[in-house]
Design an enzyme around this catalytic site. Structure first.
Site, mmCIF file in Angstrom:
data_model
loop_
_atom_site.group_PDB
_atom_site.id
_atom_site.type_symbol
_atom_site.label_atom_id
_atom_site.label_comp_id
_atom_site.label_asym_id
_atom_site.label_seq_id
_atom_site.Cartn_x
_atom_site.Cartn_y
_atom_site.Cartn_z
ATOM 1 N N SER A 182 0.935 -1.251 -0.066
ATOM 2 C CA SER A 182 0.209 -0.326 0.635
ATOM 3 C C SER A 182 1.083 1.353 0.162
ATOM 4 O O SER A 182 2.247 1.437 0.399
ATOM 5 C CB SER A 182 -0.708 0.241 0.890
ATOM 6 N N TYR B 14 -1.994 -0.252 10.159
ATOM 7 C CA TYR B 14 -1.845 -0.598 9.385
ATOM 8 C C TYR B 14 -1.085 -0.113 8.816
ATOM 9 O O TYR B 14 -0.079 -0.698 7.431
ATOM 10 C CB TYR B 14 -3.706 0.097 8.253
#
Length: 285
Positions: free
Chosen positions: A137, A151
């Site tokens: 990501s 995250y």
């Protein structure tokens, strides 16, 4: 015919990636944690006349990973390409986020790709060929936003693992790519601990504010089919850089952050967040 194993194919980028490889005539193994959630994938495959193998594959479970990879290889032969796509996004403050939720996130986003890679690597190593595409990501390459630390940590860890793995397996003819998508529609189902926070949680209002900002950002998310096309291209092209941003927003963000310190970035981020989510709530002890 190339044999491709993809994790997390019940929705989003994984679903589109499975269809994209299948359209080329590749033998696609579209792993899903819950086969009942594969209905949309199978419906779209039937509509296009595509053939897919849909093994049950829970990346957080050692036995499930071993069983799925063994079954695929026993029935269909060697796996040429692995796409580690399965992931989850849980937001929450560092101090009060329930640790079980944080551990689940790391199990899925970091340990999961490691489990599947270790399951397919022996076969790739013996044959002297193979490609592993880790779908990370943009959050793993940029500064972590408030309440997004777990995250970001999971994706940064996946990036570091990809670097080491690349150097280790390159002599065996195996290629590793770490793709870093920006915002894609339903690419990852974000869940939040904000609604579960107690009224006394000092971070509750701030966490809810950040979630409103992320929801607004997601409204302009790109089509997951574009990310799938980037994954297929990365699997094909030996010249793909180890770290590759996917999406215009990801490319723009990395260009902007070149040479920018965290201290310079944070006020700009907060200004942008307030423009979309309203004033940041006052903090209370």
């Amino acid at each position: 015919m190339t044999s491709v194993l993809i994790t997390g194919c019940s929705s989003g980028i994984g679903l589109e990636t499975a269809l994209a490889f299948a359209r080329r005539g590749d033998r696609v193994h579209a792993g899903v944690r819950d086969p009942a959630r594969a209905e949309e994938l199978l419906r779209r495959a039937r509509a296009e006349g595509l053939t897919l193998d849909v093994p049950r594959l829970d990346v957080t479970d050692d036995a499930s990973v071993t069983a799925a990879v063994t079954a695929v290889q026993d029935r269909h032969g060697p796996i040429d390409v692995l796409v580690n796509n399965a992931g989850t996004d849980v937001t929450g403050p560092v101090e009060t986020m329930p640790l079980d939720r944080a551990r689940t996130l790391m199990e899925t986003n970091f340990w999961g790709p490691l489990r599947v890679a270790r399951a397919v690597l022996p076969g790739m190593r013996v044959r002297g060929t193979g490609v592993i595409v880790n779908v990370s990501s943009l959050a793993g390459r940029t500064f972590a936003v408030p309440h997004g630390g777990f995250y970001a940590a999971s994706k940064a860890a996946l990036g570091a693992l990809s670097e080491a793995l690349h150097a280790e397996v390159q002599p065996f003819g195996i290629r590793v790519v770490c793709l870093e998508p920006g915002s894609f529609a339903s690419a990852v189902r974000r869940t939040s601990a904000a609604g579960q926070a107690s009224e006394s949680d000092p971070y509750g209002a701030d966490h809810a504010w950040l979630d409103r900002f992320l929801a607004r950002v997601a409204e302009g998310a790109a089509d997951c089919a574009d990310a799938a096309a980037a994954i297929v291209a990365a699997a094909d092209d030996p010249g793909t850089p180890l770290h590759t941003a996917v999406g215009k927003d990801a490319e723009t963000a990395l260009e902007f952050l070149a040479g920018v310190t965290y201290e310079q970035w944070l006020p700009r981020f907060l200004e942008q967040a307030e423009s979309l989510a309203g004033p940041r709530p006052a903090r209370s002890r």
